[in-house]
Design a protein around this motif. Structure first.
Motif, PDB file in Angstrom:
ATOM      1  N   ALA A  94      -5.926   1.234   7.689  1.00  0.00           N
ATOM      2  CA  ALA A  94      -6.148   0.794   6.336  1.00  0.00           C
ATOM      3  C   ALA A  94      -6.285  -0.151   6.464  1.00  0.00           C
ATOM      4  CB  ALA A  94      -5.744   1.958   5.536  1.00  0.00           C
ATOM      5  N   VAL A  95      -5.020  -0.476   6.382  1.00  0.00           N
ATOM      6  CA  VAL A  95      -4.957  -2.223   6.981  1.00  0.00           C
ATOM      7  C   VAL A  95      -5.419  -2.964   8.409  1.00  0.00           C
ATOM      8  CG1 VAL A  95      -2.527  -4.311   7.158  1.00  0.00           C
ATOM      9  CG2 VAL A  95      -2.713  -2.446   5.245  1.00  0.00           C
TER      10      VAL A  95
ATOM     11  N   SER B 210       1.500   3.914  -2.956  1.00  0.00           N
ATOM     12  CA  SER B 210       0.581   5.592  -2.604  1.00  0.00           C
ATOM     13  C   SER B 210       2.596   6.498  -3.003  1.00  0.00           C
ATOM     14  CB  SER B 210       0.179   5.844  -2.219  1.00  0.00           C
ATOM     15  OG  SER B 210       0.777   5.406  -0.773  1.00  0.00           O
TER      16      SER B 210
ATOM     17  N   ARG C 245       0.913  -1.160  -0.020  1.00  0.00           N
ATOM     18  CA  ARG C 245       0.125  -0.496   0.198  1.00  0.00           C
ATOM     19  C   ARG C 245       0.459   1.046   0.020  1.00  0.00           C
ATOM     20  NH1 ARG C 245      -5.454  -0.279   1.246  1.00  0.00           N
ATOM     21  NH2 ARG C 245      -5.156   2.027   2.167  1.00  0.00           N
TER      22      ARG C 245
ATOM     23  N   THR D 101      -8.385  -1.767   9.967  1.00  0.00           N
ATOM     24  CA  THR D 101      -9.372  -1.988   9.183  1.00  0.00           C
ATOM     25  C   THR D 101      -9.885  -2.702   8.451  1.00  0.00           C
ATOM     26  OG1 THR D 101      -9.428   0.333  10.032  1.00  0.00           O
ATOM     27  CG2 THR D 101     -11.868  -1.176   8.338  1.00  0.00           C
ATOM     28  N   ALA D 102      -9.036  -3.047   7.311  1.00  0.00           N
ATOM     29  CA  ALA D 102      -9.680  -4.420   6.099  1.00  0.00           C
ATOM     30  C   ALA D 102      -9.839  -5.519   6.892  1.00  0.00           C
ATOM     31  CB  ALA D 102      -8.610  -3.970   5.323  1.00  0.00           C
TER      32      ALA D 102
ATOM     33  N   LYS E  90      -2.448   6.535   8.386  1.00  0.00           N
ATOM     34  CA  LYS E  90      -3.235   6.304   7.751  1.00  0.00           C
ATOM     35  C   LYS E  90      -3.463   4.847   7.341  1.00  0.00           C
ATOM     36  CE  LYS E  90      -5.664   8.339   2.995  1.00  0.00           C
ATOM     37  NZ  LYS E  90      -5.614   8.740   2.326  1.00  0.00           N
ATOM     38  N   GLU E  91      -2.259   4.454   6.650  1.00  0.00           N
ATOM     39  CA  GLU E  91      -2.143   3.086   5.668  1.00  0.00           C
ATOM     40  C   GLU E  91      -2.082   2.164   7.296  1.00  0.00           C
ATOM     41  OE1 GLU E  91      -2.734   2.617   2.890  1.00  0.00           O
ATOM     42  OE2 GLU E  91      -2.814   4.643   2.477  1.00  0.00           O
TER      43      GLU E  91
ATOM     44  N   GLU F 124      -6.643  -0.275  15.671  1.00  0.00           N
ATOM     45  CA  GLU F 124      -5.553   0.460  14.799  1.00  0.00           C
ATOM     46  C   GLU F 124      -4.439   0.285  15.602  1.00  0.00           C
ATOM     47  OE1 GLU F 124      -7.381   4.143  16.151  1.00  0.00           O
ATOM     48  OE2 GLU F 124      -9.476   3.281  14.871  1.00  0.00           O
TER      49      GLU F 124
END
Length: 192
Positions: free
Chosen positions: A76-77, A22, A18, A79-80, A72-73, A85
């Motif tokens: 995101a990981v 980006s 990820r 959460t996925a 943030k990443e 967190e």
């Protein structure tokens, strides 16, 4: 969720991909159970990966707070994969302020995961950190169990003892440290 070495490795690969997609790159320094699991020093599960620092141009800076884009990443990981967190956290970052063991940087073990480079603390440094945590949390803690799994030598325990004494100079800590070392077979700087 708890990680074994394979699931933690795969999750870090996902995070690194990820970041690379980006066009971001971060270098972090990890200590603790998660890093011991990844390096194969211990065989157990873990809930997280602890960061002590961010590496920037060869210098260590506090991991607290983590850079917003990296955080943030991580979220995101997390959460996925339903990890929460804090599956990567900067909990031990205060150790950077109080002082890492002498030679820490020379013993780092580096692995790359796409846009994420992780420098793992070496075995001797992990022994220092685990002894410090074991004194704080006691002989029934995961830290004490990890320390036993690392099978530190007498000399390694003396190095760890001396480092621990730089972290807390109180008489109470010194007494607790002596008790922990005694449980590991070291008394007053001598082996049993």
């Amino acid at each position: 969720m708890v990680f074994d070495s394979t699931t933690l490795e795969n999750t870090l690969i996902m995070l690194g991909q990820r970041l690379a997609q980006s066009k971001q790159h971060y270098e972090v320094v990890a200590i603790g159970g998660g890093s011991l699991v990844l390096l194969g020093h211990i065989d157990r599960t873990t809930k997280d990966l602890d960061l002590v620092a961010i590496m920037n141009a060869g210098r260590l800076i506090s991991a607290n707070p983590l850079p917003q884009a990296l955080l943030k990443e991580i979220i995101a990981v997390g959460t996925a994969l339903e990890l929460g967190e804090h599956w990567i956290n900067e909990g031990p970052s205060s150790l950077l302020e109080t002082g890492l063991p002498d030679g820490f940087m020379k013993r780092l073990i580096t692995r790359k995961y796409g846009g994420l480079t992780i420098h793992f603390a070496g075995r001797l440094d992990q022994i220092c950190f685990k002894l410090y945590a074991a004194v704080d949390q006691g002989p029934k803690s995961k830290h004490f169990a990890d320390l036993l799994r690392l099978k530190p030598t007498f000399d390694e325990l003396l190095i760890a003892k001396n480092w621990c004494l730089t972290q807390d100079v109180s008489d109470e800590f010194s007494t607790m440290l002596a008790e922990a070392l005694s449980a590991l077979g070291v008394q007053d700087g001598n082996s049993k």
